[in-house]
Enzyme design. Structure first.
Site, PDB file in Angstrom:
ATOM      1  N   ARG A 110       0.698  -1.067   0.312  1.00 25.48           N
ATOM      2  CA  ARG A 110       0.209  -0.083   0.190  1.00 25.48           C
ATOM      3  C   ARG A 110       1.139   1.509  -0.097  1.00 25.48           C
ATOM      4  O   ARG A 110       1.878   1.676   0.845  1.00 25.48           O
ATOM      5  CB  ARG A 110      -1.098   0.274   1.339  1.00 25.48           C
ATOM      6  CG  ARG A 110      -2.104  -0.445   1.068  1.00 25.48           C
ATOM      7  CD  ARG A 110      -2.437  -0.883   2.501  1.00 25.48           C
ATOM      8  NE  ARG A 110      -3.483   0.307   2.893  1.00 25.48           N
ATOM      9  CZ  ARG A 110      -3.710   0.894   4.476  1.00 25.48           C
ATOM     10  NH1 ARG A 110      -4.439  -0.431   4.872  1.00 25.48           N
ATOM     11  NH2 ARG A 110      -4.130   2.081   4.519  1.00 25.48           N
ATOM     12  N   LEU A 111       0.436   2.021  -0.838  1.00 26.90           N
ATOM     13  CA  LEU A 111       1.532   3.346  -1.107  1.00 26.90           C
ATOM     14  C   LEU A 111       1.362   4.402   0.397  1.00 26.90           C
ATOM     15  O   LEU A 111       2.519   4.528   0.743  1.00 26.90           O
ATOM     16  CB  LEU A 111       0.610   4.269  -2.718  1.00 26.90           C
ATOM     17  CG  LEU A 111       1.532   4.630  -3.275  1.00 26.90           C
ATOM     18  CD1 LEU A 111       2.586   3.969  -3.658  1.00 26.90           C
ATOM     19  CD2 LEU A 111       1.118   5.389  -4.214  1.00 26.90           C
ATOM     20  N   ALA A 112       0.271   4.428   1.053  1.00 28.02           N
ATOM     21  CA  ALA A 112       0.151   4.200   2.044  1.00 28.02           C
ATOM     22  C   ALA A 112       1.324   3.718   3.460  1.00 28.02           C
ATOM     23  O   ALA A 112       1.766   5.218   4.145  1.00 28.02           O
ATOM     24  CB  ALA A 112      -1.203   5.101   3.094  1.00 28.02           C
ATOM     25  N   LYS A 113       1.790   3.308   3.375  1.00 26.64           N
ATOM     26  CA  LYS A 113       2.520   2.834   4.274  1.00 26.64           C
ATOM     27  C   LYS A 113       4.048   2.221   3.988  1.00 26.64           C
ATOM     28  O   LYS A 113       5.113   2.659   4.960  1.00 26.64           O
ATOM     29  CB  LYS A 113       2.321   0.656   4.853  1.00 26.64           C
ATOM     30  CG  LYS A 113       0.668   0.646   4.920  1.00 26.64           C
ATOM     31  CD  LYS A 113       0.689  -0.224   6.358  1.00 26.64           C
ATOM     32  CE  LYS A 113      -0.337  -0.377   6.948  1.00 26.64           C
ATOM     33  NZ  LYS A 113      -0.899  -0.952   6.991  1.00 26.64           N
ATOM     34  N   ARG A 114       4.622   2.750   2.753  1.00 27.12           N
ATOM     35  CA  ARG A 114       5.849   2.842   2.461  1.00 27.12           C
ATOM     36  C   ARG A 114       6.501   3.700   2.048  1.00 27.12           C
ATOM     37  O   ARG A 114       7.742   4.306   2.183  1.00 27.12           O
ATOM     38  CB  ARG A 114       5.960   1.985   1.201  1.00 27.12           C
ATOM     39  CG  ARG A 114       5.978   0.229   1.625  1.00 27.12           C
ATOM     40  CD  ARG A 114       7.374  -0.545   2.478  1.00 27.12           C
ATOM     41  NE  ARG A 114       8.411  -0.118   2.087  1.00 27.12           N
ATOM     42  CZ  ARG A 114       8.861  -1.061   1.058  1.00 27.12           C
ATOM     43  NH1 ARG A 114       8.211  -2.424   1.253  1.00 27.12           N
ATOM     44  NH2 ARG A 114       9.677  -0.939   0.503  1.00 27.12           N
TER      45      ARG A 114
END
Ligand code: GLU
Length: 318
Positions: A247-251
């Site tokens: 997920r883009l959010a996490k990384r």
């Protein structure tokens, strides 16, 4: 029509949150509805007031506005969950009266030892097997001597079905996810309870949010029913993923709105990028949020997972 965006101020707003906010705002504004902002800081251990302020500044920078919210007030104040604990206590009292709550003494270790049951909800971990629901009074008394209990909501054993405006028809098996915690042993109210109480109290008719919360919806629908509240319509939009499948959010820390702003990105550039990756426009071109209102329909939002390629990302961060 009343829509909302409900961020948790536990981290910087990133483009994934910004996209959810933009789509929820467009859904409401294109329907001529009332848009509200609610700070979901019920988890006081993770939330920080300065991040709530930053979120408000970021959303305004993007070109979004709201008719009710923590910074401007409104008929359904307060719009900050940490100031609404008495409402959650009232809802718990209703559930208690209806015999839908029980004390749970299971330790974290006991819970993680539960093998992933077939009825588990993906994002919610293994289904709780109901251990403490069936305790005899003397067992309960014995366990209560050593441990402060959490409160669990006893779900009923019916299948839950609903039509999602983006994800389509949904059906969850009877007992899916198992009984869930509504108040933690340390006194903290759960997201599931707070979000239902607040969306109902704030008259929200349409919830648009990330697909990571699709699995929470059957739980919330059970709470609406037990509390005799009218549920909203739901639209769960797919998340953004990197080419690494994460997920883009996490990384990708550089994708916070604060970092994008600092690197000189304009709101039009960010909004144009979000509109294109969401399927609202054909190409990545700068655009103001307000320019998208006239053409918006939830049916335009892509319902498949969005893989953001490095090439697409470079058009945002360069
Ligand atoms: N506060 C939740 C989050 O930031 C969203 C809750 C919701 O939209 O129902 O993930």
């Amino acid at each position: 029509m009343r829509g909302r965006f409900a961020p948790t101020p536990s981290g910087l707003m990133h483009i994934g949150n910004a996209r959810t906010a933009l789509l929820a705002w467009l859904q409401t504004r294109s329907a001529g509805g009332t848009f509200l902002l609610r700070m979901e800081d019920v988890d006081t251990t993770r939330s920080r007031p300065e991040l709530a302020e930053q979120a408000i500044a970021d959303l305004r920078w993007l070109g979004l506005d709201w008719d009710e919210g923590p910074d401007i007030g409104g008929d359904r104040s307060p719009y900050t969950q940490s100031e609404r604990i008495d409402r959650y206590e009232t809802a718990l009292a209703v559930l208690e009266r209806k015999g839908r709550l029980y004390d749970c003494y299971c330790s974290r270790a006991e819970l993680t030892a539960v093998a992933s049951a077939p009825h588990g909800l993906g994002s919610e971990g293994p289904a709780y097997p109901g251990t403490c629901r069936a305790l005899m009074p003397e067992q309960r008394a014995a366990r209560s001597r050593n441990k402060q209990p959490s409160l669990r909501f006893a779900i009923d054993s019916q299948a839950v079905r609903f039509d999602d405006a983006v994800a389509g028809p949904q059906a969850f098996l009877p007992g899916a996810g198992g009984d869930f915690v509504v108040k933690r042993a340390d006194g903290m109210m759960s997201y599931q309870l707070a979000v239902v109480v607040d969306d109902a109290a704030m008259g929200v008719t349409d919830v648009l949010r990330g697909a990571d919360l699709l699995d929470s919806t059957p739980r919330q629908l059970q709470l609406y029913e037990a509390l005799d509240l009218h549920p909203p319509r739901f639209a769960h939009v797919p998340l953004l993923y990197g080419t690494d499948g994460k997920r883009l959010a996490k990384r990708h820390g550089a994708l916070s709105l604060a970092a994008l702003r600092a690197s000189g990105a304009t709101p039009e550039k960010v909004v144009g990028w979000l509109a294109a990756v969401s399927g609202l426009t054909d190409s990545i071109e700068p655009v103001r949020a307000s320019e998208l209102v006239g053409h918006f329909s939830v049916s335009l939002v892509r319902s498949d997972d969005v893989q953001v390629t490095d090439d697409m990302l470079s058009q945002l961060v360069d």
